[in-house]
Design a protein around this motif. Sequence first.
Motif, short mmCIF file in Angstrom:
data_model
loop_
_atom_site.label_atom_id
_atom_site.label_comp_id
_atom_site.label_asym_id
_atom_site.label_seq_id
_atom_site.Cartn_x
_atom_site.Cartn_y
_atom_site.Cartn_z
N ASP A 138 0.82 -1.21 0.00
CA ASP A 138 0.00 0.00 0.00
C ASP A 138 0.86 1.27 0.00
N PRO A 139 1.85 1.32 -0.90
CA PRO A 139 2.74 2.49 -0.88
C PRO A 139 2.18 3.64 -1.70
N MET A 140 2.73 4.82 -1.46
CA MET A 140 2.42 5.98 -2.31
C MET A 140 3.37 5.95 -3.51
N PRO A 141 2.90 6.45 -4.67
CA PRO A 141 3.83 6.55 -5.80
C PRO A 141 4.94 7.55 -5.49
N LEU A 142 6.07 7.43 -6.21
CA LEU A 142 7.11 8.45 -6.07
C LEU A 142 6.64 9.73 -6.76
N ASP A 143 7.30 10.82 -6.40
CA ASP A 143 6.95 12.10 -7.02
C ASP A 143 8.24 12.82 -7.40
N GLU A 144 8.13 13.79 -8.27
CA GLU A 144 9.28 14.61 -8.66
C GLU A 144 8.73 15.93 -9.20
N PRO A 145 9.58 16.97 -9.31
CA PRO A 145 9.09 18.22 -9.89
C PRO A 145 8.62 17.97 -11.32
N PRO A 146 7.70 18.79 -11.85
CA PRO A 146 7.19 18.57 -13.20
C PRO A 146 8.34 18.50 -14.20
N VAL A 147 8.25 17.57 -15.16
CA VAL A 147 9.31 17.49 -16.17
C VAL A 147 8.90 18.33 -17.38
N ALA A 148 9.89 18.75 -18.15
CA ALA A 148 9.62 19.62 -19.31
C ALA A 148 8.81 18.85 -20.36
N GLY A 149 8.22 19.60 -21.28
CA GLY A 149 7.43 18.97 -22.35
C GLY A 149 8.32 18.36 -23.41
N PRO A 150 7.70 17.67 -24.38
CA PRO A 150 8.50 16.99 -25.40
C PRO A 150 9.22 17.95 -26.34
N VAL A 151 10.38 17.55 -26.79
CA VAL A 151 11.11 18.33 -27.81
C VAL A 151 10.88 17.65 -29.17
N SER A 152 11.12 18.39 -30.24
CA SER A 152 10.89 17.79 -31.57
C SER A 152 12.04 16.85 -31.91
N ILE A 153 11.70 15.84 -32.68
CA ILE A 153 12.74 14.95 -33.18
C ILE A 153 13.35 15.61 -34.40
N LYS A 154 14.68 15.56 -34.45
CA LYS A 154 15.33 16.32 -35.53
C LYS A 154 15.00 15.66 -36.89
N PRO A 155 14.78 16.50 -37.94
CA PRO A 155 14.41 15.93 -39.24
C PRO A 155 15.54 15.08 -39.82
N ALA A 156 15.18 14.19 -40.74
CA ALA A 156 16.17 13.26 -41.31
C ALA A 156 17.29 14.02 -41.99
N ASP A 157 18.52 13.49 -41.88
CA ASP A 157 19.67 14.11 -42.55
C ASP A 157 19.64 13.79 -44.04
N LYS A 158 20.28 14.67 -44.81
CA LYS A 158 20.46 14.41 -46.24
C LYS A 158 21.59 13.40 -46.41
N LEU A 159 21.36 12.38 -47.20
CA LEU A 159 22.41 11.38 -47.36
C LEU A 159 23.34 11.77 -48.50
N PRO A 160 24.63 11.44 -48.38
CA PRO A 160 25.55 11.76 -49.47
C PRO A 160 25.25 10.89 -50.69
N LYS A 161 25.57 11.43 -51.87
CA LYS A 161 25.48 10.62 -53.10
C LYS A 161 26.90 10.13 -53.40
N GLY A 162 27.00 8.94 -53.92
CA GLY A 162 28.33 8.44 -54.30
C GLY A 162 29.04 7.79 -53.13
N ASP A 163 30.37 7.70 -53.20
CA ASP A 163 31.15 6.95 -52.22
C ASP A 163 30.96 7.49 -50.80
N ALA A 164 30.79 6.58 -49.87
CA ALA A 164 30.61 6.97 -48.47
C ALA A 164 31.07 5.83 -47.57
N ALA A 165 31.40 6.21 -46.33
CA ALA A 165 31.74 5.19 -45.33
C ALA A 165 30.49 4.95 -44.47
N LEU A 166 30.31 3.71 -44.06
CA LEU A 166 29.16 3.35 -43.21
C LEU A 166 29.68 3.02 -41.82
#
Length: 387
Positions: A230-258
């Motif tokens: 019968d425990p109480m849940p843990l608590d913490e100060p409010p956390v910040a809202g979500p940040v955006s996921i960074k958009p996809a990078d442009k891939l190089p054309k031609g020779d590349a290292a993976l």
Amino acid sequence: MCAVMENNFEATRASGLSRLAAFAPHAGRDYSNNRNTDPGPGGGRTTSVLSPYLRRRLIVEHEAVAWADRAHGQQTAEKYVQEVFWRTYFKGHLETRPFLWTDYQRLAAEGHAQMRTNAGLRLAYEQATTGRTGIECLDDWALELTTENWLHNHTRMWFASIWIFTLRLPWALGADFFMRHLLDGDPASNTLSWRWVAGLHTRGKHYVARAENIRRYTDGRYNPAKLDEDPMPLDEPPVAGPVSIKPADKLPKGDAALLLHLDDLYPESLPLGSAKITRIGGLLAHADGAVERVRQFDRDAMADALSRASAHFGCEAALVAPGWSADLPVVAAYAPVGPSASALPKVAGVCRDWDTETWPHSKNGFFKVKTAIPRILARHPEWLSGD
Ligand SMILES: Cc1cc2nc3c(=O)[nH]c(=O)nc-3n(C[C@H](O)[C@H](O)[C@H](O)COP(=O)(O)OP(=O)(O)OC[C@H]3O[C@@H](n4cnc5c(N)ncnc54)[C@H](O)[C@@H]3O)c2cc1C
């Protein structure tokens, strides 16, 4: 019960695929009826035990879903498919709240520092991690975790709950104990599951381990007295809202290292556009404090991926050394929050459709992902057909 699913993990894609094939006949009703039961080590498995493979993408999520779907159809395999999406949900959630990972790391480091001066905390931690609390089930599970390096999902829930609410130990030290020992140790699933048990992920809703539930789902092996039910849940100060996921990078054309890393070891299936891979490197970034068995699994999994990639792209592949790609643009599978992302140099990140389809639904609770699953799968018939 599925007898083939014992824990002699071999860190190769071939081994992951053969486990998946052996499990698929059980991914329907067997799974939805039995998945909450933990028969214990040697007792057969009620779940797929594919997490060490999915964690590193030795096999990818849509392969697990496709095998289940082919064996049972979407309706009967629904529960299994949803569980696979839980992993992606947690990944997407942490991606939009990366500070939850750094907060956890800070709390774990503070917990270890406190133990140096607080003898009571140190003793309680040592007892809990070496199987000497006197709570028989917890003691057995601590030993199972440190010898088998894997625990059943329900057992992880009970363990975390007893750790937090009965032993009153800091949740981040428990999450850190798991990360060091689990073969599937994952920044998102582990951190957010511990937060969920504590009542921090879904504010005020904590998971309370009850003796009756443990007795029932361990086939009567355990019936612990003295749990705080019968425990109480843990608590913490409010956390910040979500940040955006960074958009996809442009891939190089031609020779590349993976550049390969431990979050994605199936490079043959990466959507690389018109990049032509002429060199391949591997970057090993283990979880902080990971034990030797976990590190060895990482190394073996990387060696397997490098060798497959070399055969697939027709060029050399080895662990990276300084300057390995100074003359080429570098591409890598997108690395979600965690050790690989922190260790990667600046590279063009390649996102998989699986993530870009699911992560936008992962900002809050799982419900949005759950309801989106049929639409997401319908948009990608190639996943289920295995093309
Ligand atoms: C406290 C706690 C800590 C956890 N830490 C981790 C972790 O570090 N790494 C990790 O991969 N999972 C973690 N989980 C989630 C879950 O316990 C494991 O993914 C699951 O037990 C793996 O077993 P399986 O492969 O047999 O799963 P199955 O039931 O066969 O499911 C198939 C796959 O779906 C995914 N999955 C299933 N259940 C969950 C879930 N609840 N959350 C996220 N993904 C899920 C996994 O990739 C799993 O391999 C944690 C859960 C809890 C309660």
